[in-house]
Motif scaffolding. Structure first.
Motif, PDB file in Angstrom:
ATOM      1  N   ASN A  68       0.836  -1.205   0.000  1.00  0.00           N
ATOM      2  CA  ASN A  68       0.000   0.000   0.000  1.00  0.00           C
ATOM      3  C   ASN A  68       0.868   1.252   0.000  1.00  0.00           C
ATOM      4  N   LEU A  69       1.947   1.207  -0.761  1.00  0.00           N
ATOM      5  CA  LEU A  69       2.888   2.318  -0.808  1.00  0.00           C
ATOM      6  C   LEU A  69       2.288   3.499  -1.561  1.00  0.00           C
ATOM      7  N   ILE A  70       2.559   4.699  -1.062  1.00  0.00           N
ATOM      8  CA  ILE A  70       2.063   5.927  -1.676  1.00  0.00           C
ATOM      9  C   ILE A  70       3.257   6.837  -1.985  1.00  0.00           C
ATOM     10  N   GLY A  71       2.964   7.989  -2.574  1.00  0.00           N
ATOM     11  CA  GLY A  71       4.030   8.936  -2.890  1.00  0.00           C
ATOM     12  C   GLY A  71       4.726   8.569  -4.184  1.00  0.00           C
ATOM     13  N   SER A  72       5.840   9.199  -4.415  1.00  0.00           N
ATOM     14  CA  SER A  72       6.567   9.024  -5.668  1.00  0.00           C
ATOM     15  C   SER A  72       7.715   8.042  -5.516  1.00  0.00           C
ATOM     16  N   ILE A  73       8.239   7.609  -6.644  1.00  0.00           N
ATOM     17  CA  ILE A  73       9.446   6.780  -6.648  1.00  0.00           C
ATOM     18  C   ILE A  73      10.611   7.687  -6.277  1.00  0.00           C
ATOM     19  N   PRO A  74      11.350   7.380  -5.221  1.00  0.00           N
ATOM     20  CA  PRO A  74      12.410   8.299  -4.770  1.00  0.00           C
ATOM     21  C   PRO A  74      13.452   8.549  -5.861  1.00  0.00           C
ATOM     22  N   THR A  75      13.838   9.803  -6.006  1.00  0.00           N
ATOM     23  CA  THR A  75      14.875  10.129  -6.983  1.00  0.00           C
ATOM     24  C   THR A  75      16.215   9.512  -6.593  1.00  0.00           C
TER      25      THR A  75
ATOM     26  N   LEU B 113      21.492  -2.212  -9.622  1.00  0.00           N
ATOM     27  CA  LEU B 113      20.166  -2.818  -9.599  1.00  0.00           C
ATOM     28  C   LEU B 113      19.827  -3.474 -10.937  1.00  0.00           C
ATOM     29  N   GLN B 114      19.339  -4.716 -10.843  1.00  0.00           N
ATOM     30  CA  GLN B 114      18.941  -5.465 -12.034  1.00  0.00           C
ATOM     31  C   GLN B 114      17.432  -5.652 -12.129  1.00  0.00           C
ATOM     32  N   ARG B 115      16.759  -5.710 -10.972  1.00  0.00           N
ATOM     33  CA  ARG B 115      15.316  -5.949 -10.966  1.00  0.00           C
ATOM     34  C   ARG B 115      14.644  -5.002  -9.975  1.00  0.00           C
ATOM     35  N   MET B 116      13.637  -4.287 -10.468  1.00  0.00           N
ATOM     36  CA  MET B 116      12.867  -3.357  -9.640  1.00  0.00           C
ATOM     37  C   MET B 116      11.388  -3.672  -9.813  1.00  0.00           C
ATOM     38  N   TYR B 117      10.750  -4.099  -8.733  1.00  0.00           N
ATOM     39  CA  TYR B 117       9.343  -4.467  -8.781  1.00  0.00           C
ATOM     40  C   TYR B 117       8.563  -3.616  -7.776  1.00  0.00           C
ATOM     41  N   PHE B 118       7.781  -2.656  -8.285  1.00  0.00           N
ATOM     42  CA  PHE B 118       6.953  -1.785  -7.453  1.00  0.00           C
ATOM     43  C   PHE B 118       5.474  -1.903  -7.825  1.00  0.00           C
ATOM     44  N   GLN B 119       5.094  -2.915  -8.586  1.00  0.00           N
ATOM     45  CA  GLN B 119       3.726  -3.013  -9.073  1.00  0.00           C
ATOM     46  C   GLN B 119       2.718  -3.247  -7.950  1.00  0.00           C
ATOM     47  N   TYR B 120       1.461  -2.926  -8.255  1.00  0.00           N
ATOM     48  CA  TYR B 120       0.358  -3.104  -7.317  1.00  0.00           C
ATOM     49  C   TYR B 120       0.575  -2.335  -6.010  1.00  0.00           C
ATOM     50  N   ASN B 121       0.806  -1.033  -6.167  1.00  0.00           N
ATOM     51  CA  ASN B 121       0.846  -0.109  -5.048  1.00  0.00           C
ATOM     52  C   ASN B 121      -0.024   1.098  -5.404  1.00  0.00           C
ATOM     53  N   LYS B 122       0.187   2.215  -4.745  1.00  0.00           N
ATOM     54  CA  LYS B 122      -0.563   3.437  -5.023  1.00  0.00           C
ATOM     55  C   LYS B 122       0.399   4.589  -5.274  1.00  0.00           C
ATOM     56  N   LEU B 123       1.496   4.269  -5.958  1.00  0.00           N
ATOM     57  CA  LEU B 123       2.515   5.280  -6.235  1.00  0.00           C
ATOM     58  C   LEU B 123       1.989   6.304  -7.234  1.00  0.00           C
ATOM     59  N   THR B 124       2.402   7.548  -7.054  1.00  0.00           N
ATOM     60  CA  THR B 124       1.958   8.639  -7.918  1.00  0.00           C
ATOM     61  C   THR B 124       3.177   9.372  -8.478  1.00  0.00           C
ATOM     62  N   GLY B 125       2.914  10.380  -9.298  1.00  0.00           N
ATOM     63  CA  GLY B 125       3.999  11.189  -9.854  1.00  0.00           C
ATOM     64  C   GLY B 125       4.536  10.610 -11.149  1.00  0.00           C
ATOM     65  N   PHE B 126       5.715  11.068 -11.531  1.00  0.00           N
ATOM     66  CA  PHE B 126       6.315  10.720 -12.803  1.00  0.00           C
ATOM     67  C   PHE B 126       7.341   9.593 -12.635  1.00  0.00           C
TER      68      PHE B 126
ATOM     69  N   ILE C 277      11.781  -4.316 -14.890  1.00  0.00           N
ATOM     70  CA  ILE C 277      11.121  -3.271 -14.104  1.00  0.00           C
ATOM     71  C   ILE C 277       9.624  -3.435 -14.268  1.00  0.00           C
ATOM     72  N   ASP C 278       8.896  -3.398 -13.158  1.00  0.00           N
ATOM     73  CA  ASP C 278       7.440  -3.510 -13.204  1.00  0.00           C
ATOM     74  C   ASP C 278       6.858  -2.438 -12.298  1.00  0.00           C
ATOM     75  N   LEU C 279       6.179  -1.482 -12.914  1.00  0.00           N
ATOM     76  CA  LEU C 279       5.543  -0.386 -12.188  1.00  0.00           C
ATOM     77  C   LEU C 279       4.035  -0.402 -12.424  1.00  0.00           C
ATOM     78  N   GLY C 280       3.520  -1.528 -12.890  1.00  0.00           N
ATOM     79  CA  GLY C 280       2.105  -1.636 -13.231  1.00  0.00           C
ATOM     80  C   GLY C 280       1.184  -1.496 -12.031  1.00  0.00           C
ATOM     81  N   GLN C 281      -0.066  -1.163 -12.313  1.00  0.00           N
ATOM     82  CA  GLN C 281      -1.111  -1.067 -11.289  1.00  0.00           C
ATOM     83  C   GLN C 281      -0.730  -0.089 -10.181  1.00  0.00           C
ATOM     84  N   ASN C 282      -0.308   1.111 -10.613  1.00  0.00           N
ATOM     85  CA  ASN C 282      -0.096   2.230  -9.712  1.00  0.00           C
ATOM     86  C   ASN C 282      -0.902   3.412 -10.228  1.00  0.00           C
ATOM     87  N   GLN C 283      -0.569   4.609  -9.808  1.00  0.00           N
ATOM     88  CA  GLN C 283      -1.262   5.819 -10.265  1.00  0.00           C
ATOM     89  C   GLN C 283      -0.261   6.808 -10.839  1.00  0.00           C
ATOM     90  N   LEU C 284       0.748   6.272 -11.530  1.00  0.00           N
ATOM     91  CA  LEU C 284       1.788   7.102 -12.124  1.00  0.00           C
ATOM     92  C   LEU C 284       1.240   7.850 -13.334  1.00  0.00           C
TER      93      LEU C 284
END
Length: 233
Positions: free
Chosen positions: A169-176, A184-197, A211-218
């Protein structure tokens, strides 16, 4: 129970059996020399992680996945300073709202793998995750009921190869600061409530192969650099 009284035991593997019961509460005093402990996929193993396990000061591998363990993940695990692999997924383990056991684990300066997935942790990632040793290469916490924002300090984990925080249930943006995760070789943040760009900081991750950023609010457009990232070997 006699098995747990062999003080010279250095490695024990009991996984994938029909064993039942609990982990002996005095395991820390009866197995003082244990270095590798594999007690996983025992569908009838119940109870808690005993606090006394922190007295097994030589432990390098603690494998407790796929059981029915409950209760708080003890902060005393931070006393296992030689710990390299800590596998706790697929239990019913919990923590306080600050996930303070993670702060204690920053004392484990040899920790390479930490898997907390599929536990109802119900807390926020503390900024102390940035204090994990540079030895940490794999961090998994999928479907762990984690809420709040991804702390900017995650960018300190410069040796990470895998980072999986999906299905929370993560919110906010992906940290810069993630641009510092140069290995990093694999980044999986899918199925959260992340916003921003999806910022251009991802362009710094030259080894990123999945990289999987699916099912967020980006929102916004995709960085052009995604077409130039190298595939995994």
């Amino acid at each position: 129970m006699e098995i747990f009284n062999i003080s010279g035991m250095r490695a024990m593997a009991l996984s994938l059996n029909n064993l039942s019961g609990t982990i002996p509460p005095n395991i820390g005093s009866t197995l003082p020399n244990i270095e590798e402990l594999y007690i996983s996929d025992l569908t009838n193993l119940v109870g808690t992680i005993p606090h006394s396990i922190s007295n097994c000061s030589k432990l390098t591998i603690l494998e407790l996945s796929g059981n029915k363990l409950t209760g708080l993940i003890p902060n005393s695990l931070g006393y296992l300073t030689h710990l390299q692999n800590l596998n706790l997924p697929e239990n019913n383990l919990t923590s306080d709202s600050f996930l303070s056991f993670l702060t204690s684990l920053t004392n484990c300066r040899n920790l390479r793998l930490l898997d907390l997935s599929f536990n109802p942790l119900n807390g926020m990632l503390p900024v102390s995750v940035g204090n994990f040793s540079k030895s940490l290469v794999k961090l998994y916490a999928t479907d762990s009921k984690i809420n709040g924002q991804i702390p900017n300090e995650v960018g300190n984990l410069s040796s990470l190869l895998d980072l999986d925080l999906s299905d929370n249930n993560l919110i906010g943006s992906i940290p810069t600061s993630t641009h510092n995760l140069r290995n990093l070789q694999r980044m999986y943040f899918q199925y959260n409530k992340l916003t921003g760009f999806i910022g251009d900081h991802i362009c710094k991750l030259n080894h990123l192969g999945a990289i999987d950023l699916g099912q967020n609010q980006l929102s916004g457009s995709l960085p052009n650099c995604l077409g130039t990232l190298l595939p995994l070997d």
